[in-house]
Design an enzyme around this catalytic site. Structure first.
Site, PDB file in Angstrom:
ATOM      1  CD  GLU A  45      -3.119  -0.955   0.368  1.00 36.96           C
ATOM      2  OE1 GLU A  45      -3.281   0.122  -0.197  1.00 36.96           O
ATOM      3  OE2 GLU A  45      -3.877  -1.926   0.230  1.00 36.96           O
ATOM      4  CB  THR A  50       0.463   4.310  -8.250  1.00 34.51           C
ATOM      5  OG1 THR A  50      -0.506   3.528  -7.541  1.00 34.51           O
ATOM      6  CG2 THR A  50      -0.254   5.452  -8.969  1.00 34.51           C
ATOM      7  NE  ARG A 180      -3.188  -2.973  -2.942  1.00 34.17           N
ATOM      8  CZ  ARG A 180      -1.893  -3.231  -2.816  1.00 34.17           C
ATOM      9  NH1 ARG A 180      -1.020  -2.635  -3.606  1.00 34.17           N
ATOM     10  NH2 ARG A 180      -1.447  -4.074  -1.915  1.00 34.17           N
ATOM     11  CG  ASP A 202       6.324  -2.875  -8.503  1.00 36.42           C
ATOM     12  OD1 ASP A 202       6.654  -2.805  -7.307  1.00 36.42           O
ATOM     13  OD2 ASP A 202       5.140  -2.867  -8.885  1.00 36.42           O
ATOM     14  CD  GLN A 206       1.124  -6.914  -0.577  1.00 34.32           C
ATOM     15  OE1 GLN A 206       1.820  -7.155  -1.554  1.00 34.32           O
ATOM     16  NE2 GLN A 206       0.323  -5.866  -0.514  1.00 34.32           N
TER      17      GLN A 206
END
Length: 355
Positions: A45, A50, A180, A202, A206
């Site tokens: 998050e 993005t 998301r 990327d 998590q």
């Protein structure tokens, strides 16, 4: 005996091929060394994915109509999961619906709904989600979203529900930036800037994905570490107790002070400035840092969070950590920040080559 000075044609050909291969490998190695490898890290998050989408918009001609259509299923899944999370927590927070009839409809319809592979959510479910979003009780519950898990893009998606119900709807670029999708594995993106090739990796943020990071550490030019400043009052999905900003700080500590990465440039993107600007007036920073005594303003809160990250550095010269405050969903901000950051990376890379 007269043949002793002659050359075996096969041996000559083999030598020729070997020489050509060595030349190719040297040239390929030189090309490889010229690629600027960026490793994008951060907790879940944090907005990493993005940033990757923005690189495609800024440096790779953006998203085509077909690309955007491919996000339609994820968009409706975000809407469905977001509203389910809110409805789930209405009772827990002791909040009543303004329209009691919606409670029965939500429990009966919302949790049985699915998003088909076609990507089109049933119009009845979309209408129900829209009605729920307009309910004052639901809005009150959403104002407590930091106490449970709802993606940061949820409010944008809910506020655009009417557009999503139109026949033939296709997500636009702004929709795509707010959707998301959890990163699994390693996503590799290539683009060019100022005549240099960049390769951006990327890796899922998590905890279950972080073991894969070590495979990307070889010959990395720079680390871009993303941290959501707005996560100071939100808990991690993994355990529901650890505050996201604490998780980011601990992770940054390990990355910034890793001996494997000590020669890589370090860029720190303090992300989600837009959410922080709205949140500071209703949610105190002392929830995360009880010792904080500053004013509850964006400038002072962001400055304090900035210092908290820099204080974790024990290995690098402070001036070698390039800090940028970002809003990953704003293309103009990301473009400006990335170009400044890329110039720093290119300058440091050149210094390493000539030194």
């Amino acid at each position: 005996m007269g043949n002793c000075g002659s050359t075996d044609p096969e041996l000559t050909e083999a030598r020729r091929h070997n020489k050509a291969l060595n030349i190719f490998l040297r040239e390929d190695g030189a090309r490889e060394r010229k690629i600027i490898k960026l490793l994008l890290l951060g907790a879940g998050e944090s907005g990493k994915s993005t940033i990757v989408k923005q690189m495609k918009i800024i440096h790779s001609n953006g998203f085509t109509g077909d690309d955007c259509l491919g996000f339609k299923q994820a968009l409706f899944h975000n809407l469905l999961e977001g509203m389910r999370a809110i409805v789930d927590n209405m009772d827990m927070l002791g909040i009543d619906y303004e329209n009691p009839q919606l409670e029965e409809e939500a429990s009966k319809e919302l949790f049985a709904a699915t998003v088909p592979d076609t990507g089109d959510l049933d119009s009845r479910i979309l209408k129900l989600i829209e009605q729920l979003w307009l309910d004052r009780g639901v809005q009150k519950c959403f104002s407590h979203a930091h106490e449970f898990h709802v993606s940061d893009g949820a409010s944008y998606l809910f506020n655009n529900l009417r557009r999503y119900t139109t026949p033939g709807f296709i997500p636009n670029t702004k929709d795509v930036l707010h959707i998301r999708i959890r990163t699994l594995g390693i996503i590799d993106t290539e683009f060019s800037y100022e005549g240099s090739r960049f390769q951006l990796y990327d890796v899922g943020g998590q905890r279950s994905e972080r073991w894969k990071w070590i495979h990307c550490f070889d010959n990395v030019t720079a680390i871009i570490f993303c941290a959501a400043m707005s996560g100071y009052d939100c808990t991690c999905v993994e355990d529901g107790t650890t505050l996201r900003l604490h998780e980011s700080l601990d992770l940054f500590d390990r990355i910034c002070n890793s001996r494997y990465l000590q020669h890589s440039s370090m860029l720190l993107f303090l992300n989600k400035t837009d959410i922080l600007q709205n949140k500071v007036y209703t949610s105190p920073l002392t929830l995360c840092f009880p010792e904080y005594t500053g004013r509850q303003t964006y400038d002072e809160v962001s400055k304090y969070i900035h210092k908290k990250f820099i204080d974790r550095n024990r290995l690098r010269a402070t001036e070698r950590i390039y800090v940028h405050k970002t809003c990953a969903t704003d293309t103009s901000i990301v473009e400006r920040v990335f170009h400044v950051a890329a110039d720093s990376i290119l300058r440091e890379n050149l210094e390493r080559i000539v030194s």
